[in-house]
Design a protein around this motif. Structure first.
Motif, PDB file in Angstrom:
ATOM      1  N   ALA A  64       0.738  -1.350  -0.002  1.00  0.00           N
ATOM      2  CA  ALA A  64      -0.122  -0.089  -0.037  1.00  0.00           C
ATOM      3  C   ALA A  64       0.835   1.220   0.041  1.00  0.00           C
ATOM      4  O   ALA A  64       0.538   2.305  -0.715  1.00  0.00           O
ATOM      5  CB  ALA A  64      -1.008   0.039   1.343  1.00  0.00           C
ATOM      6  N   ILE A  65       1.902   1.150   0.815  1.00  0.00           N
ATOM      7  CA  ILE A  65       2.857   2.442   0.601  1.00  0.00           C
ATOM      8  C   ILE A  65       3.277   2.822  -0.620  1.00  0.00           C
ATOM      9  O   ILE A  65       3.265   3.730  -0.997  1.00  0.00           O
ATOM     10  CB  ILE A  65       3.992   2.103   1.873  1.00  0.00           C
ATOM     11  CG1 ILE A  65       3.714   1.500   3.036  1.00  0.00           C
ATOM     12  CG2 ILE A  65       4.933   3.246   1.846  1.00  0.00           C
ATOM     13  CD1 ILE A  65       4.819   0.948   4.075  1.00  0.00           C
ATOM     14  N   GLU A  66       3.929   1.556  -1.239  1.00  0.00           N
ATOM     15  CA  GLU A  66       4.359   2.090  -2.690  1.00  0.00           C
ATOM     16  C   GLU A  66       3.407   2.472  -3.508  1.00  0.00           C
ATOM     17  O   GLU A  66       3.645   3.429  -4.249  1.00  0.00           O
ATOM     18  CB  GLU A  66       5.061   0.625  -3.257  1.00  0.00           C
ATOM     19  CG  GLU A  66       6.541   0.308  -2.336  1.00  0.00           C
ATOM     20  CD  GLU A  66       6.556  -1.323  -2.732  1.00  0.00           C
ATOM     21  OE1 GLU A  66       5.847  -1.837  -2.127  1.00  0.00           O
ATOM     22  OE2 GLU A  66       7.667  -1.484  -3.452  1.00  0.00           O
ATOM     23  N   GLN A  67       2.218   1.676  -3.502  1.00  0.00           N
ATOM     24  CA  GLN A  67       1.190   2.246  -4.567  1.00  0.00           C
ATOM     25  C   GLN A  67       0.425   3.616  -4.230  1.00  0.00           C
ATOM     26  O   GLN A  67       0.403   4.233  -5.275  1.00  0.00           O
ATOM     27  CB  GLN A  67      -0.058   1.375  -4.259  1.00  0.00           C
ATOM     28  CG  GLN A  67       0.077  -0.219  -4.542  1.00  0.00           C
ATOM     29  CD  GLN A  67      -1.364  -1.089  -4.482  1.00  0.00           C
ATOM     30  OE1 GLN A  67      -2.248  -0.405  -4.479  1.00  0.00           O
ATOM     31  NE2 GLN A  67      -1.045  -2.068  -3.919  1.00  0.00           N
ATOM     32  N   ILE A  68       0.413   3.943  -3.029  1.00  0.00           N
ATOM     33  CA  ILE A  68       0.014   5.184  -2.696  1.00  0.00           C
ATOM     34  C   ILE A  68       0.962   6.320  -3.089  1.00  0.00           C
ATOM     35  O   ILE A  68       0.738   7.489  -3.601  1.00  0.00           O
ATOM     36  CB  ILE A  68      -0.647   5.408  -1.365  1.00  0.00           C
ATOM     37  CG1 ILE A  68      -1.814   4.402  -1.079  1.00  0.00           C
ATOM     38  CG2 ILE A  68      -1.402   6.895  -1.047  1.00  0.00           C
ATOM     39  CD1 ILE A  68      -2.397   3.989   0.213  1.00  0.00           C
ATOM     40  N   ALA A  69       2.347   5.887  -2.424  1.00  0.00           N
ATOM     41  CA  ALA A  69       3.293   6.852  -2.899  1.00  0.00           C
ATOM     42  C   ALA A  69       3.498   7.128  -4.239  1.00  0.00           C
ATOM     43  O   ALA A  69       3.800   8.582  -4.652  1.00  0.00           O
ATOM     44  CB  ALA A  69       4.375   6.443  -2.294  1.00  0.00           C
ATOM     45  N   ARG A  70       3.474   6.164  -5.057  1.00  0.00           N
ATOM     46  CA  ARG A  70       3.787   6.652  -6.362  1.00  0.00           C
ATOM     47  C   ARG A  70       2.545   7.440  -7.197  1.00  0.00           C
ATOM     48  O   ARG A  70       2.879   8.180  -8.006  1.00  0.00           O
ATOM     49  CB  ARG A  70       3.445   5.223  -7.362  1.00  0.00           C
ATOM     50  CG  ARG A  70       4.020   5.198  -8.721  1.00  0.00           C
ATOM     51  CD  ARG A  70       4.067   3.689  -9.399  1.00  0.00           C
ATOM     52  NE  ARG A  70       4.792   2.653  -8.599  1.00  0.00           N
ATOM     53  CZ  ARG A  70       4.237   1.564  -8.393  1.00  0.00           C
ATOM     54  NH1 ARG A  70       3.223   1.159  -8.977  1.00  0.00           N
ATOM     55  NH2 ARG A  70       4.961   0.672  -7.626  1.00  0.00           N
ATOM     56  N   VAL A  71       1.448   7.099  -6.713  1.00  0.00           N
ATOM     57  CA  VAL A  71       0.365   8.003  -7.358  1.00  0.00           C
ATOM     58  C   VAL A  71       0.277   9.502  -6.653  1.00  0.00           C
ATOM     59  O   VAL A  71       0.081  10.512  -7.232  1.00  0.00           O
ATOM     60  CB  VAL A  71      -0.864   7.391  -7.413  1.00  0.00           C
ATOM     61  CG1 VAL A  71      -2.281   8.373  -7.620  1.00  0.00           C
ATOM     62  CG2 VAL A  71      -1.025   6.125  -7.920  1.00  0.00           C
ATOM     63  N   TYR A  72       0.420   9.551  -5.261  1.00  0.00           N
ATOM     64  CA  TYR A  72      -0.039  10.865  -4.734  1.00  0.00           C
ATOM     65  C   TYR A  72       1.509  11.500  -4.131  1.00  0.00           C
ATOM     66  O   TYR A  72       1.184  12.634  -3.630  1.00  0.00           O
ATOM     67  CB  TYR A  72      -0.886  10.832  -3.449  1.00  0.00           C
ATOM     68  CG  TYR A  72      -2.422  10.182  -3.940  1.00  0.00           C
ATOM     69  CD1 TYR A  72      -3.069  11.228  -4.149  1.00  0.00           C
ATOM     70  CD2 TYR A  72      -2.664   9.059  -4.031  1.00  0.00           C
ATOM     71  CE1 TYR A  72      -4.560  11.004  -4.901  1.00  0.00           C
ATOM     72  CE2 TYR A  72      -3.836   8.601  -4.336  1.00  0.00           C
ATOM     73  CZ  TYR A  72      -4.914   9.762  -5.001  1.00  0.00           C
ATOM     74  OH  TYR A  72      -6.146   9.297  -5.390  1.00  0.00           O
ATOM     75  N   GLY A  73       2.622  10.702  -4.342  1.00  0.00           N
ATOM     76  CA  GLY A  73       3.649  11.341  -3.699  1.00  0.00           C
ATOM     77  C   GLY A  73       3.746  10.806  -2.571  1.00  0.00           C
ATOM     78  O   GLY A  73       3.181  10.607  -1.685  1.00  0.00           O
ATOM     79  N   ASN A  74       5.546  10.657  -2.094  1.00  0.00           N
ATOM     80  CA  ASN A  74       5.796  10.294  -0.684  1.00  0.00           C
ATOM     81  C   ASN A  74       5.417  11.131   0.254  1.00  0.00           C
ATOM     82  O   ASN A  74       5.044  10.426   1.367  1.00  0.00           O
ATOM     83  CB  ASN A  74       7.328  10.078  -0.603  1.00  0.00           C
ATOM     84  CG  ASN A  74       7.944   9.508  -1.839  1.00  0.00           C
ATOM     85  OD1 ASN A  74       7.813  10.108  -2.898  1.00  0.00           O
ATOM     86  ND2 ASN A  74       8.603   8.389  -1.527  1.00  0.00           N
ATOM     87  N   GLN A  75       5.439  12.249   0.028  1.00  0.00           N
ATOM     88  CA  GLN A  75       4.950  13.206   1.142  1.00  0.00           C
ATOM     89  C   GLN A  75       3.447  13.011   1.625  1.00  0.00           C
ATOM     90  O   GLN A  75       3.053  13.444   2.698  1.00  0.00           O
ATOM     91  CB  GLN A  75       4.871  14.695   0.909  1.00  0.00           C
ATOM     92  CG  GLN A  75       4.111  15.299  -0.033  1.00  0.00           C
ATOM     93  CD  GLN A  75       3.811  14.624  -1.423  1.00  0.00           C
ATOM     94  OE1 GLN A  75       4.885  14.192  -1.982  1.00  0.00           O
ATOM     95  NE2 GLN A  75       2.805  14.801  -2.123  1.00  0.00           N
ATOM     96  N   ALA A  76       2.610  12.409   0.936  1.00  0.00           N
ATOM     97  CA  ALA A  76       1.111  12.156   1.192  1.00  0.00           C
ATOM     98  C   ALA A  76       1.060  10.703   2.050  1.00  0.00           C
ATOM     99  O   ALA A  76       0.113  10.261   2.420  1.00  0.00           O
ATOM    100  CB  ALA A  76       0.480  11.902  -0.019  1.00  0.00           C
ATOM    101  N   VAL A  77       2.247  10.273   2.183  1.00  0.00           N
ATOM    102  CA  VAL A  77       2.165   8.868   2.913  1.00  0.00           C
ATOM    103  C   VAL A  77       2.705   8.883   4.261  1.00  0.00           C
ATOM    104  O   VAL A  77       4.017   8.926   4.446  1.00  0.00           O
ATOM    105  CB  VAL A  77       2.656   7.657   2.025  1.00  0.00           C
ATOM    106  CG1 VAL A  77       2.393   6.334   2.874  1.00  0.00           C
ATOM    107  CG2 VAL A  77       1.963   7.528   0.561  1.00  0.00           C
ATOM    108  N   VAL A  78       1.900   8.888   5.162  1.00  0.00           N
ATOM    109  CA  VAL A  78       2.663   8.986   6.847  1.00  0.00           C
ATOM    110  C   VAL A  78       2.300   7.430   7.212  1.00  0.00           C
ATOM    111  O   VAL A  78       1.320   6.712   7.003  1.00  0.00           O
ATOM    112  CB  VAL A  78       1.566   9.823   7.593  1.00  0.00           C
ATOM    113  CG1 VAL A  78       2.187   9.915   9.175  1.00  0.00           C
ATOM    114  CG2 VAL A  78       1.298  11.216   7.285  1.00  0.00           C
ATOM    115  N   ILE A  79       3.197   7.023   8.210  1.00  0.00           N
ATOM    116  CA  ILE A  79       3.197   5.658   8.737  1.00  0.00           C
ATOM    117  C   ILE A  79       2.845   5.846  10.329  1.00  0.00           C
ATOM    118  O   ILE A  79       3.724   6.690  10.995  1.00  0.00           O
ATOM    119  CB  ILE A  79       4.472   4.695   8.596  1.00  0.00           C
ATOM    120  CG1 ILE A  79       4.595   4.656   7.171  1.00  0.00           C
ATOM    121  CG2 ILE A  79       4.285   3.340   9.279  1.00  0.00           C
ATOM    122  CD1 ILE A  79       3.601   3.938   6.197  1.00  0.00           C
ATOM    123  N   SER A  80       1.777   5.264  10.560  1.00  0.00           N
ATOM    124  CA  SER A  80       1.502   5.491  12.240  1.00  0.00           C
ATOM    125  C   SER A  80       2.036   4.213  12.885  1.00  0.00           C
ATOM    126  O   SER A  80       1.801   3.142  12.439  1.00  0.00           O
ATOM    127  CB  SER A  80       0.127   5.541  12.541  1.00  0.00           C
ATOM    128  OG  SER A  80      -0.409   5.413  13.804  1.00  0.00           O
TER     129      SER A  80
END
Ligand code: 1PR
Length: 540
Positions: free
Chosen positions: A370-386
């Motif tokens: 999920a991290i890779e998929q979402i970062a690819r489309v929305y950019g790394n900055q949009a993916v936070v890990i809790s």
């Protein structure tokens, strides 16, 4: 009439909301010929440089856009929308930009600094412009890993510079064509004023009294308000708060208020960001939770600082057998107004798979996380890990394969060492993975930020777990948010002075009005810690 180039690759809802709030009518560019008919054009540009240019090409927008820009017609580029005006970017080698401004976009040199450059920083206007009319050094919200450097060849475009490591171009302008690296739509009331200045009919080339401050700008430490949200026993969506993750009191789910009302209050009090965690989404299907999406929609119409939402971001098959990817779930959150999404349990599963296969990212034999998929489309900055870690005490470091720290607070049997065990499902299950391993693997998979909780400190008011925060923040180069345990203003200065985290988050003390955000900001200022003025929030 304002025309927007939104090619559907990311979240521009915040921008739409901001333009709507300022009272302007907005129309979408849907065909290449719309571009030359536009009166005022906004290009927010989302995702990576290469993806943005590729979309412009595939939609046939590049040539009319170049013609529009060459004709010196009103244009505002935001973030990637600024970068695309240059010749190219290190982010996407071989991809040509629009080539209006000489120079190549380059990555920030990490050199001890976190990348992305994320948060509130000032700008130093380089010359007179009505865009910065009345600007007095207030901070604006930035989030980017690449930047344009001032060079002699582009000096005639330089409108404002910002410092992070070295200086970079945070605003450019020539005639009626302007672009900014920060997000005016996420920069509180100051950002709305700047945006209004572009959108209004005031001719952009008119000079105005400049703000002159010879000092370098500094990235402010962020203070974040967190709202843990769930449905209570009466079926209402409420903000709740646990003690060490237990949100029940005398059998009932604690109810600390309504999500949208609290978010509005924190915006008014000067919160630099607001985070919603849908804490029971791990067992429900988040897309089935319409009230949560509505909360986000309503909040994003009224709150103009970054919004993060977490809970339940993972692949899911519904009762009718329909499959949704984690990207589908994230997309629904972004469409509803999220600027960043936060992944908890699924990040642990992704890292377990990643470590087991020992692979580099991009191995096509394994489904991307999920991290890779979402970062690819929305950019790394949009993916936070809790991360939801819990201390596990050991008598000596060699009693575990995990990385231990010497602890000031001994364990129940006097143990001097502990490691930080990752958990899933809101702390209900512990895994054989430590927080440092998780943090490093998530950074490699493309996460842009870490939200570091502590089950031991959550709701205790005894201060952040400094040993945990320090161990994790030293092991990664992406920004880290310290969370759990804030009980007084001194806990904020302590975590910023002892560790190099970029942000600190609290929940209980804000919900119970024990410590106002304004008091935290005032205290940080007295301690000489760069902070965004609380008065930049608006009373709503
Ligand atoms: O696993 O991707 O579905 O995400 C679930 C999310 O919900 C995770 O981010 C997880 O941290 C969160 N969560 C799950 N259960 C709880 C709970 O409290 N029972 N909340 C929970 C975590 C911790 C912080 C809290 C700080 C500050 N809450 O968000 O706000 O500890 O509190 P304090 O200032 O009062 O000490 P997934």
């Amino acid at each position: 009439m304002i025309s927007l180039i939104d090619y559907g690759a990311g979240n521009v809802r915040s921008l739409r909301n901001a333009i709507g709030r300022l009272g302007y009518a907005l129309t979408d560019i849907t065909r290449p010929e719309d571009i030359l008919k536009a009166e005022r054009l906004i290009f927010p540009g989302v995702g990576s440089f290469g993806a943005a240019m590729q979309r412009l090409h595939s939609l046939g927008y590049v040539e009319p856009l170049k013609e529009y820009l060459q004709a010196d017609r009103p244009f505002l580029g935001i973030c990637i929308g600024l970068q695309c005006l240059f010749e190219g970017s290190e982010e996407s080698p071989g991809v040509a930009g629009l080539g209006l401004i000489p120079g190549t976009i380059r990555r920030f040199d990490a050199n001890g600094l976190s990348v992305p450059h994320m948060g509130w920083n000032g700008v130093r206007p380089q010359r007179d412009s009505p865009l910065f009319n009345g600007y007095r050094g207030e901070q604006l919200y930035f989030v980017h890993s690449y930047r344009a450097a001032p060079e002699p060849a582009n000096a005639h475009w330089s409108l404002a510079c910002t410092d992070y490591g070295g200086e970079f171009l945070s605003a450019v302008q020539k005639g009626k064509v302007a672009a900014v690296q920060f997000h005016p739509e996420k920069s509180g009331e100051v950002g709305l004023v700047l945006l209004d200045r572009f959108l209004s009919d005031a001719p952009l080339e008119t000079a105005a009294a400049p703000y002159r401050d010879p000092e370098r700008t500094r990235l402010a430490k962020r203070v974040i308000a967190c709202l843990d949200v769930r449905t209570n026993d009466a079926g209402d969506l409420v903000v709740t708060k646990g003690d060490q993750y237990d949100v029940r009191e005398q059998g009932q789910v604690r109810n600390l208020g309504k999500p949208v009302d609290l978010a509005r209050r924190y915006y008014a009090e000067g919160a630099d960001e607001i985070t919603f965690l849908n804490i029971t989404a791990f067992r429900d299907f988040p897309l089935g939770n319409q009230p949560m999406l509505e909360v986000l929609e309503r909040t994003s119409e009224q709150v103009f600082v970054p919004l993060t939402i977490g809970g339940g971001i993972r692949a899911f098959t519904d009762m009718d057998g329909r499959h949704y990817s984690a990207l589908d779930v994230a997309a629904a959150y972004f469409r509803s107004g999220a600027d960043k999404i936060s992944i908890g349990s699924d990040a642990v599963a992704a890292v377990e798979r990643y470590l087991q296969h020992g692979r580099a990212t991009g191995d096509s034999a394994i489904e991307p996380s999920a991290i890779e998929q979402i970062a690819r489309v929305y950019g790394n900055q949009a993916v936070v890990i809790s991360i939801d870690p819990r201390r596990v005490y050991v008598a000596a470091p060699d009693r575990t394969r995990h990385r231990t720290v010497r602890t000031q607070v001994p364990g129940p049997n006097g143990e001097q060492f502990c490691w930080f065990q990752c958990t899933v499902k809101g702390g209900r299950e512990g895994r054989d993975l430590d927080a440092i391993e998780l943090a490093q693997a998530c950074e490699q998979l493309g996460a842009g930020e870490l939200l570091l909780n502590s089950i031991d400190r959550d709701g205790t008011g005894t201060g952040f777990d400094l040993a945990l925060v320090e161990a994790v923040s030293r092991s990664v180069t992406i920004p880290v948010i310290a969370s759990s345990g804030a009980g007084e203003v001194a806990h904020f200065s302590e975590v910023f002075e002892v560790t190099d985290v970029e942000a600190a988050l609290a929940a209980g003390i804000f919900h119970r009005r024990e410590v106002p955000i304004t008091a935290v900001k005032a205290h940080l200022k007295v301690r000489g810690i760069e902070t965004r003025e609380a008065s930049q929030g608006k009373r709503v």
